[in-house]
Design a protein around this motif. Structure first.
Motif, PDB file in Angstrom:
ATOM      1  N   ASN A 154     -34.713 -86.550  76.745  1.00  7.92           N
ATOM      2  CA  ASN A 154     -36.138 -86.793  76.914  1.00  7.92           C
ATOM      3  C   ASN A 154     -36.437 -87.257  78.327  1.00  7.92           C
ATOM      4  N   LEU A 155     -37.678 -87.083  78.742  1.00 12.60           N
ATOM      5  CA  LEU A 155     -38.125 -87.504  80.054  1.00 12.60           C
ATOM      6  C   LEU A 155     -39.608 -87.845  79.949  1.00 12.60           C
ATOM      7  N   LEU A 156     -39.949 -89.073  80.289  1.00 10.99           N
ATOM      8  CA  LEU A 156     -41.340 -89.527  80.254  1.00 10.99           C
ATOM      9  C   LEU A 156     -41.860 -89.637  81.674  1.00 10.99           C
ATOM     10  N   ALA A 157     -43.155 -89.393  81.860  1.00  9.57           N
ATOM     11  CA  ALA A 157     -43.787 -89.515  83.177  1.00  9.57           C
ATOM     12  C   ALA A 157     -44.819 -90.642  83.130  1.00  9.57           C
ATOM     13  N   PHE A 158     -44.806 -91.478  84.172  1.00 16.07           N
ATOM     14  CA  PHE A 158     -45.784 -92.553  84.326  1.00 16.07           C
ATOM     15  C   PHE A 158     -46.414 -92.424  85.706  1.00 16.07           C
ATOM     16  N   THR A 159     -47.697 -92.728  85.801  1.00 17.80           N
ATOM     17  CA  THR A 159     -48.384 -92.684  87.087  1.00 17.80           C
ATOM     18  C   THR A 159     -49.019 -94.021  87.440  1.00 17.80           C
ATOM     19  N   ASP A 160     -48.773 -95.046  86.668  1.00 17.09           N
ATOM     20  CA  ASP A 160     -49.333 -96.379  86.922  1.00 17.09           C
ATOM     21  C   ASP A 160     -48.611 -97.028  88.110  1.00 17.09           C
ATOM     22  N   PRO A 161     -49.332 -97.418  89.167  1.00 16.99           N
ATOM     23  CA  PRO A 161     -48.692 -98.027  90.340  1.00 16.99           C
ATOM     24  C   PRO A 161     -47.878 -99.274  90.017  1.00 16.99           C
ATOM     25  N   ASN A 162     -48.355-100.100  89.091  1.00 22.33           N
ATOM     26  CA  ASN A 162     -47.623-101.321  88.737  1.00 22.33           C
ATOM     27  C   ASN A 162     -46.289-101.004  88.072  1.00 22.33           C
ATOM     28  N   VAL A 163     -46.281-100.022  87.203  1.00 20.12           N
ATOM     29  CA  VAL A 163     -45.039 -99.621  86.533  1.00 20.12           C
ATOM     30  C   VAL A 163     -44.069 -99.025  87.557  1.00 20.12           C
ATOM     31  N   ALA A 164     -44.568 -98.190  88.458  1.00 18.98           N
ATOM     32  CA  ALA A 164     -43.712 -97.584  89.489  1.00 18.98           C
ATOM     33  C   ALA A 164     -43.100 -98.662  90.383  1.00 18.98           C
ATOM     34  N   GLN A 165     -43.871 -99.675  90.748  1.00 16.58           N
ATOM     35  CA  GLN A 165     -43.344-100.743  91.596  1.00 16.58           C
ATOM     36  C   GLN A 165     -42.291-101.573  90.867  1.00 16.58           C
ATOM     37  N   LEU A 166     -42.494-101.828  89.584  1.00 20.06           N
ATOM     38  CA  LEU A 166     -41.482-102.553  88.800  1.00 20.06           C
ATOM     39  C   LEU A 166     -40.167-101.776  88.761  1.00 20.06           C
ATOM     40  N   TYR A 167     -40.249-100.481  88.544  1.00 19.86           N
ATOM     41  CA  TYR A 167     -39.044 -99.653  88.533  1.00 19.86           C
ATOM     42  C   TYR A 167     -38.402 -99.600  89.927  1.00 19.86           C
ATOM     43  N   ALA A 168     -39.207 -99.589  90.982  1.00 21.59           N
ATOM     44  CA  ALA A 168     -38.659 -99.572  92.341  1.00 21.59           C
ATOM     45  C   ALA A 168     -37.856-100.841  92.614  1.00 21.59           C
ATOM     46  N   VAL A 169     -38.368-101.980  92.192  1.00 19.98           N
ATOM     47  CA  VAL A 169     -37.637-103.244  92.360  1.00 19.98           C
ATOM     48  C   VAL A 169     -36.332-103.199  91.564  1.00 19.98           C
ATOM     49  N   GLU A 170     -36.387-102.662  90.358  1.00 20.87           N
ATOM     50  CA  GLU A 170     -35.171-102.536  89.545  1.00 20.87           C
ATOM     51  C   GLU A 170     -34.173-101.583  90.204  1.00 20.87           C
ATOM     52  N   ALA A 171     -34.651-100.510  90.817  1.00 20.63           N
ATOM     53  CA  ALA A 171     -33.755 -99.582  91.519  1.00 20.63           C
ATOM     54  C   ALA A 171     -33.030-100.286  92.658  1.00 20.63           C
ATOM     55  N   ILE A 172     -33.743-101.080  93.416  1.00 27.51           N
ATOM     56  CA  ILE A 172     -33.122-101.824  94.518  1.00 27.51           C
ATOM     57  C   ILE A 172     -32.087-102.795  93.984  1.00 27.51           C
ATOM     58  N   ARG A 173     -32.417-103.488  92.895  1.00 26.43           N
ATOM     59  CA  ARG A 173     -31.472-104.436  92.297  1.00 26.43           C
ATOM     60  C   ARG A 173     -30.202-103.705  91.844  1.00 26.43           C
TER      61      ARG A 173
ATOM     62  N   VAL B  67     -28.974-100.725  92.835  1.00 29.10           N
ATOM     63  CA  VAL B  67     -28.208-100.179  93.958  1.00 29.10           C
ATOM     64  C   VAL B  67     -27.429-101.294  94.649  1.00 29.10           C
ATOM     65  N   ASP B  68     -28.077-102.428  94.920  1.00 31.45           N
ATOM     66  CA  ASP B  68     -27.372-103.548  95.554  1.00 31.45           C
ATOM     67  C   ASP B  68     -26.211-104.029  94.692  1.00 31.45           C
ATOM     68  N   HIS B  69     -26.444-104.125  93.386  1.00 30.02           N
ATOM     69  CA  HIS B  69     -25.424-104.593  92.447  1.00 30.02           C
ATOM     70  C   HIS B  69     -24.215-103.654  92.443  1.00 30.02           C
ATOM     71  N   TYR B  70     -24.470-102.343  92.295  1.00 35.45           N
ATOM     72  CA  TYR B  70     -23.361-101.398  92.209  1.00 35.45           C
ATOM     73  C   TYR B  70     -22.723-101.133  93.572  1.00 35.45           C
ATOM     74  N   HIS B  71     -23.468-101.304  94.636  1.00 33.48           N
ATOM     75  CA  HIS B  71     -22.859-101.183  95.960  1.00 33.48           C
ATOM     76  C   HIS B  71     -21.811-102.289  96.132  1.00 33.48           C
ATOM     77  N   PHE B  72     -22.148-103.516  95.738  1.00 31.06           N
ATOM     78  CA  PHE B  72     -21.180-104.615  95.813  1.00 31.06           C
ATOM     79  C   PHE B  72     -19.948-104.303  94.962  1.00 31.06           C
ATOM     80  N   ARG B  73     -20.172-103.805  93.753  1.00 34.62           N
ATOM     81  CA  ARG B  73     -19.046-103.507  92.871  1.00 34.62           C
ATOM     82  C   ARG B  73     -18.155-102.413  93.452  1.00 34.62           C
TER      83      ARG B  73
END
Length: 164
Positions: free
Chosen positions: A98-117, A119-125
């Protein structure tokens, strides 16, 4: 898929992500080698410092299941795609991914912060996996912030992008 694989070649696009495998369809980029970073998922199986313990890998398909892609997270019209889809024909045609699409700016920003977290976490590992007693992971005290002001470094691009 070809467009995703070649994103790192476009200087106007900042790419950031984690992949479960270093081989296959997605290239893994070390920091500073392109205008983004894609790090491998690394479970802690060797060189694990106390008080941590070795982790079970979970096997293929058992580690990173929900995937997401964010496009223009800090723009007026962001797009977020999330779900079990690997963006590959096999999953789409045979596994009922499945694949869901969201266009809400607040939801996109929350996911962007999670992506950074993530990437940083797995880069360290990933860095930890390549450490040893003779070459341990060390925090550098000398000019650690210079890469954030070098326009050729993806960290500078990240800093400018997130400051908007």
């Amino acid at each position: 898929m070809d467009a995703i694989k070649n994103l790192h070649q476009r200087k106007t696009i900042f790419t950031y992500g984690v992949t479960q495998s270093e081989g296959g369809d997605v290239n893994v980029f070390p920091p500073g080698s392109s205008n983004g970073i894609i790090v491998p998922f690394s479970f802690l199986s060797k060189h694990v410092p106390q008080p941590f313990v070795k982790e079970w890998s979970g096997g293929m398909g058992q580690v990173i299941h929900d995937k997401f892609i964010i496009i223009d997270f800090n723009d007026k019209n962001p797009q977020l795609f999330t779900g079990s889809s690997n963006l590959a024909a096999g999953g789409e045609e045979q596994n009922n991914d499945n694949l869901l699409a969201f266009t809400d700016p607040n939801v996109a920003q929350l996911y962007a912060v999670e992506a950074i977290r993530l990437v940083d976490h797995y880069h360290f590992r990933a860095v930890l996996q390549n450490s040893s007693e003779t070459s341990p992971v060390m925090l550098r005290r000398d000019d650690w912030c210079q890469s954030y002001y070098d326009p050729r470094n993806f960290k500078c691009q990240e800093r400018i992008l997130l400051a908007k």
